[in-house]
Design an enzyme around this catalytic site. Structure first.
Site, mmCIF file in Angstrom:
data_model
loop_
_atom_site.group_PDB
_atom_site.id
_atom_site.type_symbol
_atom_site.label_atom_id
_atom_site.label_comp_id
_atom_site.label_asym_id
_atom_site.label_seq_id
_atom_site.Cartn_x
_atom_site.Cartn_y
_atom_site.Cartn_z
ATOM 1 N N LYS A 187 90.637 -65.967 44.427
ATOM 2 C CA LYS A 187 91.172 -67.341 44.494
ATOM 3 C C LYS A 187 92.641 -67.429 44.066
ATOM 4 O O LYS A 187 93.391 -68.237 44.600
ATOM 5 C CB LYS A 187 90.311 -68.290 43.666
ATOM 6 C CG LYS A 187 88.929 -68.534 44.284
ATOM 7 C CD LYS A 187 88.158 -69.567 43.493
ATOM 8 C CE LYS A 187 86.757 -69.761 44.055
ATOM 9 N NZ LYS A 187 86.015 -70.801 43.334
ATOM 10 N N ASP A 199 87.071 -77.557 45.120
ATOM 11 C CA ASP A 199 86.054 -77.638 44.050
ATOM 12 C C ASP A 199 86.065 -79.011 43.372
ATOM 13 O O ASP A 199 85.011 -79.566 43.052
ATOM 14 C CB ASP A 199 86.288 -76.544 42.992
ATOM 15 C CG ASP A 199 85.682 -75.206 43.421
ATOM 16 O OD1 ASP A 199 84.802 -75.197 44.305
ATOM 17 O OD2 ASP A 199 86.091 -74.172 42.865
HETATM 18 N N1 LIG Z 1 78.594 -75.497 41.950
HETATM 19 C C1 LIG Z 1 79.703 -74.989 42.459
HETATM 20 O O1 LIG Z 1 80.121 -75.310 43.591
HETATM 21 C C2 LIG Z 1 80.506 -74.005 41.648
HETATM 22 C C3 LIG Z 1 81.868 -73.776 41.958
HETATM 23 C C4 LIG Z 1 82.597 -72.874 41.170
HETATM 24 C C5 LIG Z 1 81.968 -72.207 40.111
HETATM 25 N N2 LIG Z 1 80.643 -72.452 39.863
HETATM 26 C C6 LIG Z 1 79.970 -71.792 38.724
HETATM 27 O O2 LIG Z 1 80.672 -72.167 37.535
HETATM 28 C C7 LIG Z 1 80.649 -71.117 36.573
HETATM 29 C C8 LIG Z 1 82.077 -70.841 36.099
HETATM 30 O O3 LIG Z 1 82.869 -70.413 37.199
HETATM 31 P P1 LIG Z 1 84.422 -70.046 37.022
HETATM 32 O O4 LIG Z 1 84.896 -69.595 38.349
HETATM 33 O O5 LIG Z 1 85.147 -71.133 36.320
HETATM 34 O O6 LIG Z 1 84.328 -68.772 36.026
HETATM 35 P P2 LIG Z 1 85.422 -68.178 35.034
HETATM 36 O O7 LIG Z 1 86.800 -68.531 35.475
HETATM 37 O O8 LIG Z 1 85.061 -66.743 34.849
HETATM 38 O O9 LIG Z 1 85.140 -68.949 33.632
HETATM 39 C C9 LIG Z 1 83.962 -68.694 32.896
HETATM 40 C C10 LIG Z 1 83.868 -69.666 31.724
HETATM 41 O O10 LIG Z 1 82.613 -69.446 31.062
HETATM 42 C C11 LIG Z 1 82.848 -69.235 29.676
HETATM 43 N N3 LIG Z 1 81.851 -68.320 29.118
HETATM 44 C C12 LIG Z 1 81.381 -67.164 29.674
HETATM 45 N N4 LIG Z 1 80.456 -66.593 28.844
HETATM 46 C C13 LIG Z 1 80.370 -67.403 27.750
HETATM 47 C C14 LIG Z 1 79.598 -67.357 26.557
HETATM 48 N N5 LIG Z 1 78.726 -66.355 26.314
HETATM 49 N N6 LIG Z 1 79.744 -68.359 25.642
HETATM 50 C C15 LIG Z 1 80.611 -69.375 25.876
HETATM 51 N N7 LIG Z 1 81.368 -69.481 26.998
HETATM 52 C C16 LIG Z 1 81.253 -68.496 27.922
HETATM 53 C C17 LIG Z 1 84.235 -68.626 29.610
HETATM 54 O O11 LIG Z 1 84.751 -68.798 28.300
HETATM 55 P P3 LIG Z 1 85.900 -67.817 27.726
HETATM 56 O O12 LIG Z 1 87.204 -68.362 28.240
HETATM 57 O O13 LIG Z 1 85.746 -67.909 26.264
HETATM 58 O O14 LIG Z 1 85.610 -66.430 28.264
HETATM 59 C C18 LIG Z 1 84.963 -69.463 30.669
HETATM 60 O O15 LIG Z 1 85.341 -70.710 30.153
HETATM 61 C C19 LIG Z 1 79.970 -69.929 37.272
HETATM 62 O O16 LIG Z 1 78.610 -69.939 36.882
HETATM 63 C C20 LIG Z 1 80.079 -70.261 38.758
HETATM 64 O O17 LIG Z 1 79.027 -69.714 39.522
HETATM 65 C C21 LIG Z 1 79.915 -73.339 40.590
#
Ligand SMILES: NC(=O)c1ccc[n+]([C@@H]2O[C@H](COP(=O)([O-])OP(=O)(O)OC[C@H]3O[C@@H](n4cnc5c(N)ncnc54)[C@H](OP(=O)(O)O)[C@@H]3O)[C@@H](O)[C@H]2O)c1
Length: 276
Positions: A71, A107
């Site tokens: 992305k 998004d």
């Molecule tokens: N429904 C939809 O259309 C849609 C669209 C996009 C994404 N999603 C989902 O949204 C989620 C996040 O996506 P993203 O692209 O934003 O991912 P990302 O950029 O990798 O961000 C992950 C986030 O999760 C936090 N995190 C991970 N493990 C953790 C833990 N053990 N305890 C506390 N916080 C934790 C991270 O915190 P830190 O900064 O502390 O590491 C960070 O804030 C994923 O599950 C993805 O599948 C869904």
């Protein structure tokens, strides 16, 4: 599937891409509208990303979705960016037009559309967003653009702080998320907590006003522990699959010339694909 020599071609670019539900989703709309076109999975490694985008544009593709880990690279390769992409700092939808590579990030729009589909007003009051990753940024920007006040709360405080500074939002320390909840009208989980194979999100919904809406953007499983807890507490749950479906609408409309609808049948088809 209709496919002539004039078929419009699009796809989803990821690495890996086999888990993506987008081919099933767009394929359902292509069939529904009897469109002469195809939408395919495109497994492209990071080292090949930029060159592949230029090739796809040259060989007649009308555009593509972009998923993990591309992305930010997609943002860099665009010749034109809309406001949603600039605000999100990342691109998930590309349109190839007249030699231009146009990037947007759907998004935020998808998140808002899904809230509204659940009869939740994004402007009902302040929102607490858990997480500070790519999805949190897009959702935060979309809510702020609606005039909603946004607070980011993330395990790594520095990431929440830099996001809040970039967008003009507030922050809350991660351990304070339970006690502060009563001050918000909307809670959004945009961490990966609660996803299949990840630990659940720990949050206490005990002293939360019954008017609160709880959105989880995690969609595998469909019913996350957070959504189950919100339902049990009498709050308004908003599931994540709807966001995935709604965020796909603008790309399909731009590539294939028809604005598709998100309805219960589409939800069932993609949900079945997730379960299968
Ligand atoms: N429904 C939809 O259309 C849609 C669209 C996009 C994404 N999603 C989902 O949204 C989620 C996040 O996506 P993203 O692209 O934003 O991912 P990302 O950029 O990798 O961000 C992950 C986030 O999760 C936090 N995190 C991970 N493990 C953790 C833990 N053990 N305890 C506390 N916080 C934790 C991270 O915190 P830190 O900064 O502390 O590491 C960070 O804030 C994923 O599950 C993805 O599948 C869904």
């Amino acid at each position: 599937m209709l496919l002539s020599g004039k078929a419009r071609l699009a796809g989803v670019i990821g690495w890996p891409v086999a888990h993506s539900r987008s081919p099933r989703l767009h394929g359902t709309w292509l069939n529904r509208h009897q469109i002469d076109g195809a939408y395919m999975p495109l497994a492209i490694a990071p080292a090949d990303f930029a060159a592949s985008i230029h090739t796809l544009a040259r060989i007649g593709f009308v555009g593509a979705n972009v998923t993990i880990p591309h992305k930010e690279a997609a943002f860099a390769v665009c010749t034109k960016l809309d406001d949603s992409a600039r605000r999100a700092g990342a691109v998930n939808t590309l349109v190839f037009n007249d030699g231009q590579i146009i990037g947007s990030n759907t998004d935020g729009i998808g998140f808002l559309a899904n809230l509204r589909a659940h009869h939740v007003d994004p402007c009902a009051g302040p929102a607490l967003i858990l997480g500070a990753g790519g999805a949190a940024r897009a959702i935060g920007a979309a809510l702020l653009d609606q005039g909603t006040s946004v607070t980011f709360c993330n395990r790594t405080q520095a990431r929440a702080a830099s996001l809040a500074t970039a967008l003009g939002a507030e922050t809350l320390d991660w351990p304070q998320r339970h006690a502060a909840l009563a001050d918000f009208a909307l809670l959004v989980n945009s961490t990966s907590l609660g996803m299949t194979g990840h630990p659940p999100l720990e949050i206490s919904l005990d002293r939360v006003p019954l008017t609160m809406a709880v959105a989880d953007i995690v969609y595998a499983p469909l019913q996350t522990p957070l959504l189950a807890a919100a339902t049990a507490a009498g709050l308004r749950p908003v599931e994540g699959l709807g966001m995935l479906l709604h965020q796909a609408v603008p790309g399909f409309a731009a590539w294939f010339g028809v604005t598709p609808t998100v309805d219960a049948e589409l939800y069932r088809i993609v949900a079945a694909d997730l379960l299968g």
